[in-house]
Motif scaffolding. Structure first.
Motif, PDB file in Angstrom:
ATOM      1  N   HIS A 108       0.759  -1.260   0.251  1.00  0.00           N
ATOM      2  CA  HIS A 108       0.031   0.121  -0.050  1.00  0.00           C
ATOM      3  C   HIS A 108       0.989   0.815  -0.010  1.00  0.00           C
ATOM      4  N   HIS A 112       1.590   4.387  -2.767  1.00  0.00           N
ATOM      5  CA  HIS A 112       1.395   5.726  -2.464  1.00  0.00           C
ATOM      6  C   HIS A 112       1.949   6.939  -3.550  1.00  0.00           C
ATOM      7  N   TYR A 129       5.083  10.677   3.626  1.00  0.00           N
ATOM      8  CA  TYR A 129       3.952   9.280   3.575  1.00  0.00           C
ATOM      9  C   TYR A 129       3.341   9.691   4.661  1.00  0.00           C
ATOM     10  N   SER A 131      -0.273   9.646   6.857  1.00  0.00           N
ATOM     11  CA  SER A 131      -1.908   8.672   6.758  1.00  0.00           C
ATOM     12  C   SER A 131      -2.069   8.949   7.898  1.00  0.00           C
ATOM     13  N   ASP A 286      -6.475   6.776   0.097  1.00  0.00           N
ATOM     14  CA  ASP A 286      -6.538   5.832   0.467  1.00  0.00           C
ATOM     15  C   ASP A 286      -7.227   5.457  -1.251  1.00  0.00           C
TER      16      ASP A 286
HETATM   17 FE   FE2 Z   1      -2.879   4.856   2.684  1.00  0.00          FE
END
Ligand code: FE2
Ligand code: ATP
Length: 326
Positions: A108, A112, A129, A131, A286
């Motif tokens: 995952h 990204h 990143y 999130s 996402d």
């Molecule tokens: Fe994510």
């Protein structure tokens, strides 16, 4: 080559369709919002199981394709919440068997990065990143995406959501905190937790709640939390860029939708003569499109998986994947 990708690491079930020539053809999603309190993995997983079939149909419709046009199925193999991952993987396996096409499970976090590289035109960035569940600074080095810095406790988004819940702002509080922060002007003292290349957020949340109990305005608390946390992220991102010699920085993850974070990272990049890239907001959160895109990229570079390889990995690390496509 056309890939249908299914994302299901946490609260969002997303289905995307990517064409290796034409790019993203469809990107639809449905986010599970708990009626109260935090996210319960099994309830989110049930939500995913309920919505995945209609979302696959919707994605095909959006792309103007029929099931027989699909050449590959990809899905988010991890990292994420076990029950949620299993809903997405089960749907992916069923589609792969039913359509008689190959299947690939993807990381995952790398999805990204790759959707950012594909849609923003950056070549070799350091990725920040940020999130809900993840906060990492990642860069490509020596055949893998390596993690140069990361949170030592919770992801920044989870901290914002938890803080929001305690302050009565509802679930998925990042956007609400961003709005409140615009009205704040007093920088309150919060712990600045950078440890080497890593960051930590839970102490900031505890301190913010203490400030609230002392009677400080919500707006000032939101402002101070953002300024402090985003400065920490800018610092470790800058250090990673200097360390690995990258002159591009890419943002990804749900928190990358935050305008103030974008401003601060852009300023840091500008000061060191680097450039910041930010994917469209629908590719920051996402989404299935990034999973489809990475499936495509991996398959075309020669990666193959069989059903036995599709077991989900809750703690699937970014640097476990050998990057055969760069
Ligand atoms: Fe994510
Ligand atoms: P991952 O599985 O990658 O950890 P995730 O499940 O947390 O991702 P994302 O959609 O990437 O899902 O991110 C959601 C997070 O982003 C939530 O914590 C939410 O509060 C936060 N967020 C969304 N918009 C904003 C914003 N404008 N400012 C700050 N945070 C935001």
């Amino acid at each position: 080559m056309i890939t249908l990708g299914i994302e299901g690491t946490a609260h969002t079930l997303g289905v995307g369709i990517a064409d290796s020539d034409a790019g993203i053809l469809a990107n639809v999603l449905d986010m599970y919002r708990p009626p109260q309190g935090g996210l319960h993995p099994r309830e989110a997983a049930n939500h995913h199981a309920d919505v995945v079939a209609p979302l696959v149909s919707k994605a095909l419709e959006e792309a103007g394709l029929s099931p027989k046009d699909i050449d590959l199925i990809s899905f988010s193999k991890g990292p994420g919440l076990g029950p949620c991952l299993r809903s997405a993987a089960t749907a992916a396996r069923a589609l792969s068997c039913g359509l008689e096409v190959p299947i690939i499970g993807v990381n995952h976090c790398i999805a990204h990065i790759e959707i950012g590289r594909a849609t923003t035109g950056c070549r070799d960035p350091a990725l920040l990143y940020a999130s809900g569940g993840n906060t990492q600074v990642i860069a490509f080095s020596n055949g893998r995406y390596r993690i140069f810095g990361e949170t030592l406790d919770v992801g920044i988004g989870n901290m914002l959501d938890k803080l929001g819940r305690e302050l009565g702002l509802g679930f998925y509080a990042g956007p609400t905190i961003e709005k409140l922060a615009l009205e704040g002007d007093k920088l309150l003292d919060l712990p600045y937790s950078v440890k080497g290349m890593d960051v930590a957020f839970s102490g900031i949340m505890t301190a913010a709640l203490v400030l609230y109990k002392k009677g400080h305005r919500l707006e000032d608390i939101a402002y101070s939390v953002q300024e402090t946390c985003f400065a920490m992220l800018a610092e470790v991102t800058e250090r990673a860029m200097a360390h690995v010699g990258k002159d591009e920085v890419l943002l990804g993850g749900g928190v990358a939708q935050n305008t103030r974070l974008r401003e601060m990272i852009a300023e840091m990049a500008h000061e060191r003569g680097a450039e910041m890239f930010c994917p469209d907001r629908r590719f920051c959160m996402d989404n299935g499109a990034m999973i489809a895109w990475l499936g495509n990229v991996m398959y075309q570079s020669g990666v193959r998986m069989d059903m036995a390889d599709t077991v989900v990995e809750q703690r699937f690390r970014t640097d476990e994947v050998e990057v055969s496509w760069r």
